[in-house]
Design an enzyme around this catalytic site. Sequence first.
Site, PDB file in Angstrom:
ATOM      1  CG  ASN A  69      -0.823   8.832   3.344  1.00  0.00           C
ATOM      2  OD1 ASN A  69      -1.306   7.979   2.597  1.00  0.00           O
ATOM      3  ND2 ASN A  69      -0.188   9.896   2.901  1.00  0.00           N
ATOM      4  CB  SER A  99      -6.665 -16.734   0.585  1.00  0.00           C
ATOM      5  OG  SER A  99      -7.103 -16.038  -0.568  1.00  0.00           O
ATOM      6  NE  ARG A 153      -4.091   1.873   2.024  1.00  0.00           N
ATOM      7  CZ  ARG A 153      -4.486   2.665   3.016  1.00  0.00           C
ATOM      8  NH1 ARG A 153      -3.993   2.505   4.239  1.00  0.00           N
ATOM      9  NH2 ARG A 153      -5.389   3.596   2.804  1.00  0.00           N
ATOM     10  CG  HIS A 196      -7.693  -3.851  -2.158  1.00  0.00           C
ATOM     11  ND1 HIS A 196      -8.713  -2.970  -2.388  1.00  0.00           N
ATOM     12  CD2 HIS A 196      -6.608  -3.081  -1.865  1.00  0.00           C
ATOM     13  CE1 HIS A 196      -8.267  -1.727  -2.258  1.00  0.00           C
ATOM     14  NE2 HIS A 196      -6.997  -1.769  -1.942  1.00  0.00           N
ATOM     15  N   GLY A 209       4.708  11.429  -7.732  1.00  0.00           N
ATOM     16  CA  GLY A 209       5.456  10.370  -8.408  1.00  0.00           C
ATOM     17  C   GLY A 209       6.165   9.438  -7.437  1.00  0.00           C
ATOM     18  CB  SER A 261       7.311  12.241  -1.396  1.00  0.00           C
ATOM     19  OG  SER A 261       6.289  11.631  -2.143  1.00  0.00           O
ATOM     20  CG  HIS A 288      -1.269   5.523  -0.039  1.00  0.00           C
ATOM     21  ND1 HIS A 288      -2.029   6.045   0.985  1.00  0.00           N
ATOM     22  CD2 HIS A 288      -2.073   4.621  -0.656  1.00  0.00           C
ATOM     23  CE1 HIS A 288      -3.225   5.465   0.994  1.00  0.00           C
ATOM     24  NE2 HIS A 288      -3.272   4.590   0.014  1.00  0.00           N
ATOM     25  CG  ASP A 289       6.412   7.144  -2.994  1.00  0.00           C
ATOM     26  OD1 ASP A 289       6.424   8.325  -2.591  1.00  0.00           O
ATOM     27  OD2 ASP A 289       7.331   6.654  -3.675  1.00  0.00           O
ATOM     28  CG  ASP A 335       8.924  11.617  -4.821  1.00  0.00           C
ATOM     29  OD1 ASP A 335       8.070  10.977  -4.149  1.00  0.00           O
ATOM     30  OD2 ASP A 335       8.963  12.858  -4.848  1.00  0.00           O
ATOM     31  CB  VAL A 381       1.339  11.728  -3.368  1.00  0.00           C
ATOM     32  CG1 VAL A 381       1.593  13.114  -2.799  1.00  0.00           C
ATOM     33  CG2 VAL A 381      -0.093  11.285  -3.049  1.00  0.00           C
TER      34      VAL A 381
HETATM   35  C1  HEM Z   1      -8.310   1.585  -6.790  1.00  0.00           C
HETATM   36  C2  HEM Z   1      -8.222   2.490  -5.845  1.00  0.00           C
HETATM   37  C3  HEM Z   1      -7.923   2.128  -4.418  1.00  0.00           C
HETATM   38  C4  HEM Z   1      -8.639   2.514  -3.324  1.00  0.00           C
HETATM   39  C5  HEM Z   1      -9.868   3.393  -3.315  1.00  0.00           C
HETATM   40  C6  HEM Z   1      -8.002   1.921  -2.176  1.00  0.00           C
HETATM   41  C7  HEM Z   1      -8.409   2.101  -0.875  1.00  0.00           C
HETATM   42  C8  HEM Z   1      -7.952   1.362   0.179  1.00  0.00           C
HETATM   43  C9  HEM Z   1      -8.448   1.473   1.528  1.00  0.00           C
HETATM   44  C10 HEM Z   1      -9.504   2.463   1.985  1.00  0.00           C
HETATM   45  C11 HEM Z   1      -7.808   0.558   2.267  1.00  0.00           C
HETATM   46  C12 HEM Z   1      -8.016   0.281   3.752  1.00  0.00           C
HETATM   47  C13 HEM Z   1      -7.176   1.197   4.594  1.00  0.00           C
HETATM   48  C14 HEM Z   1      -7.432   1.011   6.050  1.00  0.00           C
HETATM   49  O1  HEM Z   1      -8.592   1.104   6.468  1.00  0.00           O
HETATM   50  O2  HEM Z   1      -6.485   0.772   6.798  1.00  0.00           O
HETATM   51  C15 HEM Z   1      -6.879  -0.118   1.413  1.00  0.00           C
HETATM   52  C16 HEM Z   1      -6.040  -1.119   1.798  1.00  0.00           C
HETATM   53  C17 HEM Z   1      -5.036  -1.615   1.003  1.00  0.00           C
HETATM   54  N1  HEM Z   1      -4.708  -1.178  -0.253  1.00  0.00           N
HETATM   55 FE1  HEM Z   1      -5.845  -0.061  -1.451  1.00  0.00          FE
HETATM   56  N2  HEM Z   1      -6.940   1.194  -2.597  1.00  0.00           N
HETATM   57  C18 HEM Z   1      -6.836   1.297  -3.955  1.00  0.00           C
HETATM   58  C19 HEM Z   1      -5.832   0.782  -4.748  1.00  0.00           C
HETATM   59  C20 HEM Z   1      -4.723   0.151  -4.257  1.00  0.00           C
HETATM   60  C21 HEM Z   1      -3.517  -0.115  -5.006  1.00  0.00           C
HETATM   61  C22 HEM Z   1      -3.266   0.352  -6.438  1.00  0.00           C
HETATM   62  C23 HEM Z   1      -2.680  -0.795  -4.187  1.00  0.00           C
HETATM   63  C24 HEM Z   1      -1.296  -1.299  -4.436  1.00  0.00           C
HETATM   64  C25 HEM Z   1      -0.787  -1.525  -5.621  1.00  0.00           C
HETATM   65  C26 HEM Z   1      -3.386  -0.977  -2.929  1.00  0.00           C
HETATM   66  C27 HEM Z   1      -2.931  -1.704  -1.862  1.00  0.00           C
HETATM   67  C28 HEM Z   1      -3.620  -1.887  -0.684  1.00  0.00           C
HETATM   68  C29 HEM Z   1      -3.251  -2.855   0.320  1.00  0.00           C
HETATM   69  C30 HEM Z   1      -2.153  -3.897   0.212  1.00  0.00           C
HETATM   70  C31 HEM Z   1      -4.134  -2.669   1.385  1.00  0.00           C
HETATM   71  C32 HEM Z   1      -4.131  -3.388   2.743  1.00  0.00           C
HETATM   72  C33 HEM Z   1      -3.295  -2.556   3.695  1.00  0.00           C
HETATM   73  C34 HEM Z   1      -3.048  -3.172   5.055  1.00  0.00           C
HETATM   74  O3  HEM Z   1      -3.499  -4.269   5.332  1.00  0.00           O
HETATM   75  O4  HEM Z   1      -2.384  -2.509   5.836  1.00  0.00           O
HETATM   76  N3  HEM Z   1      -4.592  -0.357  -2.998  1.00  0.00           N
HETATM   77  N4  HEM Z   1      -6.974   0.412   0.144  1.00  0.00           N
END
Ligand code: HEM
Length: 321
Positions: free
Chosen positions: A97, A244, A68, A195, A78, A82, A72-73, A80, A76
């Site tokens: 964040n 899973s 994640r 996800h 690019g 940040s 998020h890097d 880099d 925002v």
């Molecule tokens: C498509 C748009 C996306 C949205 C709206 C989104 C939003 C979110 C949100 C709201 C969470 C839960 C955060 C929390 O409550 O702690 C989450 C978790 C996560 N996101 Fe996304 N996300 C998106 C795309 C991505 C992308 C592109 C990646 C990585 C390439 C990613 C990787 C992850 C991962 C691995 C988690 C689990 C984090 C953890 O268990 O700590 N997400 N995301």
Amino acid sequence: MGPNQVTRGTSCFLYWAMALVFSLSLGVNANLNYDYYKSSCPKVESIIYQEISKAYYKDNTVAPGILRLIFHDCFVRGCDASILLAGPNTERAAVQNIGLHGFEAIDAAKAAVEKACPGVVSCADILAYASRDTVKLTRGMGWKVPAGRKDGKVSLASDPPQNLPPATFTSAQLVSNFAAKGLSAKQMVDLSGSHTIGVTHCVQLRDRIFTVIDKTMPKSLLADLQKKCPTQATPTALVIDRYSVNKFDTAYFSNIASGYGLMTSDQDLYRDSKTRPYVVANLKQSTFDKNFANAMVAMTNIGVKLSLHEGEIRKRCQFVN
Ligand code: HEM
């Protein structure tokens, strides 16, 4: 100039043109390079893998944490690093964040790399290698990571709200958010496959179980979520892929294909007929593996800084030099 020279010149041109088209089709930035550290830090990838594995076997939530982080890097300013900068008004301080984690594992990887090759490898590249490693560690497929990114010197808390999509976004909103970063609708769906590991929280489901009840949600899922989330503020962690959570598989896509997605930003990818075919394609593991790898290479190209004029090689990832 004889005919042979013309032929050689033409074929040489054709070779480079084809190589350029091929690398662009893979989404590789012409200036990032697969062999970037070949002579300056030949063991960089194994050093990072070792450190990330160590952290992962102590605490397997490090994998979703780092995956994640790179999203998020890159969205925002690019890719880099940040997001790694610490301080009161940095990106890390933004609401979007809150709860990001995995920073310590990146710091440990950076310290180990600095020991082997001081001042050579950027934090932005370490994050790119480490995010690939988290997928390998959760039994997904790896990919080759092009390198050569420099670290940014600016990180502002005011940037994430304008760049990171919230969980309440519909598929159409996500498509335009990703398009603004140069990524396609297909790549957006492929990347959402991340996800398949990790968790979300009650507040992220506010638009489906609090503000209004999403009537399309299966009754058993709604009842389960209402039990786990008596209020929006309940801090319970909800696994996104209920089958899973620690495995980089296609279950995330089968969940949303059967209506069991948690956040709007997940479930709407299947509801929307424009993005549904991409969800369906990713139900096949070998297709998802390939799509995810290509989309990660594309995402980690966003806004990269390539010269020491634009960025630097930080000594420690949390601070500019
Ligand atoms: C498509 C748009 C996306 C949205 C709206 C989104 C939003 C979110 C949100 C709201 C969470 C839960 C955060 C929390 O409550 O702690 C989450 C978790 C996560 N996101 Fe996304 N996300 C998106 C795309 C991505 C992308 C592109 C990646 C990585 C390439 C990613 C990787 C992850 C991962 C691995 C988690 C689990 C984090 C953890 O268990 O700590 N997400 N995301």
